[in-house]
Design a protein around this motif. Structure first.
Motif, PDB file in Angstrom:
ATOM      1  N   TYR A  89       0.840  -1.190   0.000  1.00  0.00           N
ATOM      2  CA  TYR A  89       0.000   0.000   0.000  1.00  0.00           C
ATOM      3  C   TYR A  89       0.877   1.243   0.000  1.00  0.00           C
ATOM      4  CZ  TYR A  89      -3.864  -3.083   1.326  1.00  0.00           C
ATOM      5  OH  TYR A  89      -4.814  -4.070   1.357  1.00  0.00           O
ATOM      6  N   MET A 102      -2.875   4.405   0.395  1.00  0.00           N
ATOM      7  CA  MET A 102      -3.763   4.290  -0.767  1.00  0.00           C
ATOM      8  C   MET A 102      -3.548   2.940  -1.435  1.00  0.00           C
ATOM      9  SD  MET A 102      -3.911   6.516  -4.318  1.00  0.00           S
ATOM     10  CE  MET A 102      -4.655   7.970  -3.574  1.00  0.00           C
ATOM     11  N   GLU A 103      -4.661   2.321  -1.795  1.00  0.00           N
ATOM     12  CA  GLU A 103      -4.643   1.092  -2.573  1.00  0.00           C
ATOM     13  C   GLU A 103      -5.154   1.417  -3.974  1.00  0.00           C
ATOM     14  OE1 GLU A 103      -6.556  -3.307  -1.977  1.00  0.00           O
ATOM     15  OE2 GLU A 103      -7.912  -1.594  -1.822  1.00  0.00           O
ATOM     16  N   THR A 104      -4.390   1.033  -4.990  1.00  0.00           N
ATOM     17  CA  THR A 104      -4.821   1.218  -6.375  1.00  0.00           C
ATOM     18  C   THR A 104      -4.940  -0.155  -7.016  1.00  0.00           C
ATOM     19  OG1 THR A 104      -3.633   3.338  -6.500  1.00  0.00           O
ATOM     20  CG2 THR A 104      -4.331   2.339  -8.580  1.00  0.00           C
ATOM     21  N   ASP A 107      -9.614  -2.333 -12.274  1.00  0.00           N
ATOM     22  CA  ASP A 107     -11.047  -2.646 -12.294  1.00  0.00           C
ATOM     23  C   ASP A 107     -11.365  -3.386 -13.593  1.00  0.00           C
ATOM     24  OD1 ASP A 107     -13.724  -2.801 -11.859  1.00  0.00           O
ATOM     25  OD2 ASP A 107     -14.134  -0.658 -12.087  1.00  0.00           O
ATOM     26  N   ILE A 162      -9.386   1.457  -9.455  1.00  0.00           N
ATOM     27  CA  ILE A 162     -10.140   1.849  -8.274  1.00  0.00           C
ATOM     28  C   ILE A 162      -9.138   2.250  -7.205  1.00  0.00           C
ATOM     29  CG2 ILE A 162     -11.736   1.070  -6.476  1.00  0.00           C
ATOM     30  CD1 ILE A 162     -12.731  -1.041  -8.468  1.00  0.00           C
ATOM     31  N   LYS A 163      -9.360   3.396  -6.570  1.00  0.00           N
ATOM     32  CA  LYS A 163      -8.459   3.855  -5.518  1.00  0.00           C
ATOM     33  C   LYS A 163      -9.204   3.891  -4.183  1.00  0.00           C
ATOM     34  CE  LYS A 163      -5.433   6.515  -8.552  1.00  0.00           C
ATOM     35  NZ  LYS A 163      -4.727   7.801  -8.781  1.00  0.00           N
ATOM     36  N   ASN A 164      -8.611   3.254  -3.187  1.00  0.00           N
ATOM     37  CA  ASN A 164      -9.184   3.208  -1.849  1.00  0.00           C
ATOM     38  C   ASN A 164      -8.192   3.769  -0.835  1.00  0.00           C
ATOM     39  OD1 ASN A 164     -11.566   1.713  -2.704  1.00  0.00           O
ATOM     40  ND2 ASN A 164     -10.211  -0.052  -2.915  1.00  0.00           N
ATOM     41  N   TYR A 166      -7.061   4.041   3.181  1.00  0.00           N
ATOM     42  CA  TYR A 166      -7.177   3.339   4.452  1.00  0.00           C
ATOM     43  C   TYR A 166      -6.312   4.004   5.518  1.00  0.00           C
ATOM     44  CZ  TYR A 166      -9.038  -0.539   1.622  1.00  0.00           C
ATOM     45  OH  TYR A 166      -9.779  -1.308   0.756  1.00  0.00           O
ATOM     46  N   GLN A 175     -10.877   1.082   6.755  1.00  0.00           N
ATOM     47  CA  GLN A 175     -11.369   2.035   5.766  1.00  0.00           C
ATOM     48  C   GLN A 175     -11.447   3.424   6.392  1.00  0.00           C
ATOM     49  OE1 GLN A 175     -15.114   0.534   4.334  1.00  0.00           O
ATOM     50  NE2 GLN A 175     -14.149  -0.946   2.966  1.00  0.00           N
ATOM     51  N   ASN A 177     -13.336   5.833   7.130  1.00  0.00           N
ATOM     52  CA  ASN A 177     -14.671   6.345   7.384  1.00  0.00           C
ATOM     53  C   ASN A 177     -15.027   6.093   8.848  1.00  0.00           C
ATOM     54  OD1 ASN A 177     -16.003   3.668   7.615  1.00  0.00           O
ATOM     55  ND2 ASN A 177     -15.637   3.548   5.408  1.00  0.00           N
ATOM     56  N   LYS A 204     -11.767  12.956   3.355  1.00  0.00           N
ATOM     57  CA  LYS A 204     -10.984  12.920   2.120  1.00  0.00           C
ATOM     58  C   LYS A 204      -9.705  13.749   2.226  1.00  0.00           C
ATOM     59  CE  LYS A 204     -14.864  11.955  -0.985  1.00  0.00           C
ATOM     60  NZ  LYS A 204     -15.605  12.375  -2.217  1.00  0.00           N
TER      61      LYS A 204
END
Length: 220
Positions: A89, A102-104, A107, A162-164, A166, A175, A177, A204
């Protein structure tokens, strides 16, 4: 509050999208260094495979996957990566006892949904790929020969990603949130809600996420 915020990515890497033939975070393999848990280092030419978040290297002209069980972190160019649960990560910022990553991921399902080059069966453009239905990840490459793969990377369509984001505390991934953070043992819902309001936390904003990291670690 101690905050170290890292540059997100080299400009060239931002401008060039990965492709079906080139499912990598960066447009080329780059000089990097692995730091092992025991303190040893290993230098080489690396890239991050977007199918599974794994670390690939070039050795004698061939692309292979690194075993990262003992790898603590890696630097690729100016970017730093942490090994969390066997995946690499990218570190966006560090707090006192945790960090934001960040995880990329590729997709591939978006290509299937849009009836792109894969079509419905994935039979042609996916030649050379292996799909794991249990995890939804693609692995392997059209060819493991570095020079050959590099020469054909633009002969296929762009690969959506897709970017997440954490938060990592005690090497555990959460996550970014409120719902996820409230699952951490010792986090009181009312106290945490008051903290979010008093600090005007924006989920964010990387610097705000570091404040969350430091708040959580201060409870221990």
């Amino acid at each position: 509050l101690f905050v170290t915020v890292f540059m997100t990515m080299a400009a060239s890497a931002q401008d060039e999208m990965p492709t079906v033939n080139w499912p990598y975070l960066y447009p080329d393999f780059m000089q990097g260094e692995l730091i092992h848990i025991g303190g040893g280092t290993f230098k080489g030419m690396y890239n991050i495979h977007l199918g599974q978040g794994t670390l690939h290297l070039v050795d004698n002209g061939q692309i292979g996957e690194m075993s990262i069980q003992t790898v603590m972190k890696a630097t690729l160019g100016e970017d730093t990566f942490r090994n969390v649960g066997g995946k690499m990560y990218k570190v966006l910022a560090e707090g006192m006892e945790g960090y934001v990553v960040m995880e990329t991921l590729a997709d591939y399902s978006a290509i299937v949904r849009n009836d792109g080059a894969y079509g419905g069966s994935l039979s042609n453009a996916a030649k050379g790929f292996s799909y794991d239905e249990n995890y939804g990840n693609y692995s392997y490459l059209v060819t493991n020969n570095y020079a050959d793969l590099l020469s054909i990377k633009n002969e296929s369509e762009e690969l959506p990603v897709i970017k997440n984001i954490y938060i990592v505390i005690s090497n555990q991934l959460y996550q970014a949130n409120k719902k996820s953070i409230l699952t951490i043992e010792g986090v009181d819902k009312k106290s945490f809600t008051d903290f979010l309001k008093s600090n005007d936390i924006k989920w964010k904003d990387v610097k705000d996420l570091v404040k969350v990291v430091d708040y959580i670690t201060s409870l221990k």
